[in-house]
Write an enzyme that holds these catalytic residues in place. Structure first.
Site, PDB file in Angstrom:
ATOM      1  N   ASP A  43      55.913  97.589   8.502  1.00 25.85           N
ATOM      2  CA  ASP A  43      56.089  97.366   7.059  1.00 25.85           C
ATOM      3  C   ASP A  43      55.983  98.688   6.290  1.00 25.85           C
ATOM      4  OD1 ASP A  43      53.374  97.715   7.323  1.00 25.85           O
ATOM      5  OD2 ASP A  43      52.798  95.975   6.120  1.00 25.85           O
ATOM      6  N   SER A  44      55.724  99.784   7.003  1.00 27.90           N
ATOM      7  CA  SER A  44      55.811 101.113   6.383  1.00 27.90           C
ATOM      8  C   SER A  44      57.232 101.340   5.851  1.00 27.90           C
ATOM      9  CB  SER A  44      55.434 102.207   7.396  1.00 27.90           C
ATOM     10  OG  SER A  44      56.169 102.044   8.591  1.00 27.90           O
ATOM     11  N   ASP A  82      56.126  93.760  12.198  1.00 24.66           N
ATOM     12  CA  ASP A  82      54.945  93.636  11.339  1.00 24.66           C
ATOM     13  C   ASP A  82      55.051  92.414  10.460  1.00 24.66           C
ATOM     14  OD1 ASP A  82      52.856  95.422  11.511  1.00 24.66           O
ATOM     15  OD2 ASP A  82      53.803  96.944  10.254  1.00 24.66           O
ATOM     16  N   LYS A 112      52.970  91.978  14.842  1.00 27.40           N
ATOM     17  CA  LYS A 112      51.707  92.701  14.620  1.00 27.40           C
ATOM     18  C   LYS A 112      51.114  92.236  13.308  1.00 27.40           C
ATOM     19  CE  LYS A 112      51.538  97.305  13.402  1.00 27.40           C
ATOM     20  NZ  LYS A 112      50.922  97.268  12.063  1.00 27.40           N
ATOM     21  N   GLU A 114      47.530  92.891  10.642  1.00 30.42           N
ATOM     22  CA  GLU A 114      46.357  93.713  10.368  1.00 30.42           C
ATOM     23  C   GLU A 114      45.101  92.858  10.278  1.00 30.42           C
ATOM     24  OE1 GLU A 114      47.014  96.239   6.934  1.00 30.42           O
ATOM     25  OE2 GLU A 114      48.908  96.993   7.756  1.00 30.42           O
ATOM     26  N   GLU A 181      44.359 102.833  13.707  1.00 34.84           N
ATOM     27  CA  GLU A 181      44.936 103.765  12.717  1.00 34.84           C
ATOM     28  C   GLU A 181      43.841 104.495  11.945  1.00 34.84           C
ATOM     29  OE1 GLU A 181      48.032 102.288  10.094  1.00 34.84           O
ATOM     30  OE2 GLU A 181      48.024 104.147   8.934  1.00 34.84           O
TER      31      GLU A 181
HETATM   32  O1  KIV Z   1      53.886  99.876   9.412  1.00 38.81           O
HETATM   33  C1  KIV Z   1      53.793 100.718  10.311  1.00 38.81           C
HETATM   34  O2  KIV Z   1      54.676 101.548  10.524  1.00 38.81           O
HETATM   35  C2  KIV Z   1      52.591 100.687  11.126  1.00 38.81           C
HETATM   36  C3  KIV Z   1      52.370 101.845  12.037  1.00 38.81           C
HETATM   37  C4  KIV Z   1      52.044 103.021  11.227  1.00 38.81           C
HETATM   38  C5  KIV Z   1      51.367 101.556  13.069  1.00 38.81           C
HETATM   39  O3  KIV Z   1      51.830  99.788  11.048  1.00 38.81           O
END
Ligand code: KIV
Length: 276
Positions: A43-44, A82, A112, A114, A181
């Site tokens: 989600d970055s 994510d 994934k 958090e 992280e």
């Molecule tokens: O969103 C993302 O790119 C991430 C990575 C930085 C692990 O969660």
């Protein structure tokens, strides 16, 4: 060759270091697919592609659309997506429905999310429902507004137990791996030695079982990259130079040249056309 599965990634613990990068688009996915074990549709992308201030604005629809392109453009690496903020924290049932939608619509290998101890019941339910889950502890970008911002975790030994308990909770819930992280190096190394599942570090420790970076950061395509990023190439500079050459070619009428234009069919050119 079959696409790498989440189980395969799990089996690499104690064997080979696991190579992971983010991928948000088809061109990047195509370029890195056979060089990485795992691609994360992170989600970055909200900050890297959409210029959002943080990841909180990212929607499920955005994640699904980007994940479809990444899965479609790759065939080797394990693709993990994510779950964006607001789609899994509220209730286990809501988490399951949103995760199931991601799995169905994108054909990815897993998701994934958090959170450590507070997400363990959700992770357990998802894993029991046959969904591979990657955990994410330490600095959690979706919690930056309440949780100390982007500061490195575990610099004081007194903080360590919380993160160790988070890591163990994620493993016991059934996750196949966990991202660490923004952690003090010795804490990430300690968690890696305690867990039986692979740890994937970002701003963590070389002792993690694998490493991940945001691809655009390591390629030099982002404005400001954090200290833990190693820039392997300055693509921004290379793109600017290519665009400068294109601009000169257009202005000087050197582009398109004979190689880049469509010619008439020879018959028409030689005047055999009755109507000409
Ligand atoms: O969103 C993302 O790119 C991430 C990575 C930085 C692990 O969660």
């Amino acid at each position: 060759m079959l696409r790498k599965s989440a189980d395969y990634i799990k089996s690499l613990k104690g064997k080979n270091p696991i190579v992971c990068l983010t991928a948000y688009t088809a061109p990047i996915a195509r370029a890195i697919d056979d060089k990485v074990d795992l691609m994360l549709v992170g989600d970055s992308l909200g900050m890297v592609l959409y210029e959002y201030e943080n990841t909180l604005q990212v929607t499920l629809e955005q994640m699904i659309d980007h994940a479809k392109s990444v899965v479609g453009a790759s065939k080797n690496s394990c693709v993990i997506v994510d779950m964006p903020f607001g789609t899994y924290e509220d209730s286990i049932n809501k988490a399951f429905l949103n995760v199931a939608r991601v799995m169905k619509e994108t054909n990815c290998n897993g998701v994934k999310l958090e959170g450590g101890q507070k997400m363990s019941n959700t992770i357990q339910h998802l894993c029991k429902s046959s969904i591979p889950v990657m955990g994410h502890i330490g600095l959690q970008p979706q919690s930056v507004l309440i949780d100390g911002g982007y500061k490195v975790r575990g610099k004081e030994k007194s903080e360590w137990q919380k993160y160790i308990d988070d890591a163990i909770a994620v493993e016991e819930a059934g996750a196949f791996s966990v991202v660490l992280e923004g952690m003090a190096e010795p804490l990430a190394a300690e968690i890696t030695s305690i867990l039986n599942i692979p740890t994937i570090g970002i701003g963590a420790s070389p002792k993690c079982d694998g490493q991940i970076l945001v691809t655009e950061d390591m390629l030099g395509l982002t404005n400001v990259a954090p200290k833990f990023v190693k820039k392997y190439i300055d693509l921004d500079k290379i793109i600017k130079s290519a665009v400068c050459q294109f601009s000169d070619d257009v202005k000087n009428r050197n582009f398109p040249s004979a190689d880049h234009i469509y010619h008439m069919h020879p018959k028409i050119v030689s005047g055999n056309n009755k109507n000409s």
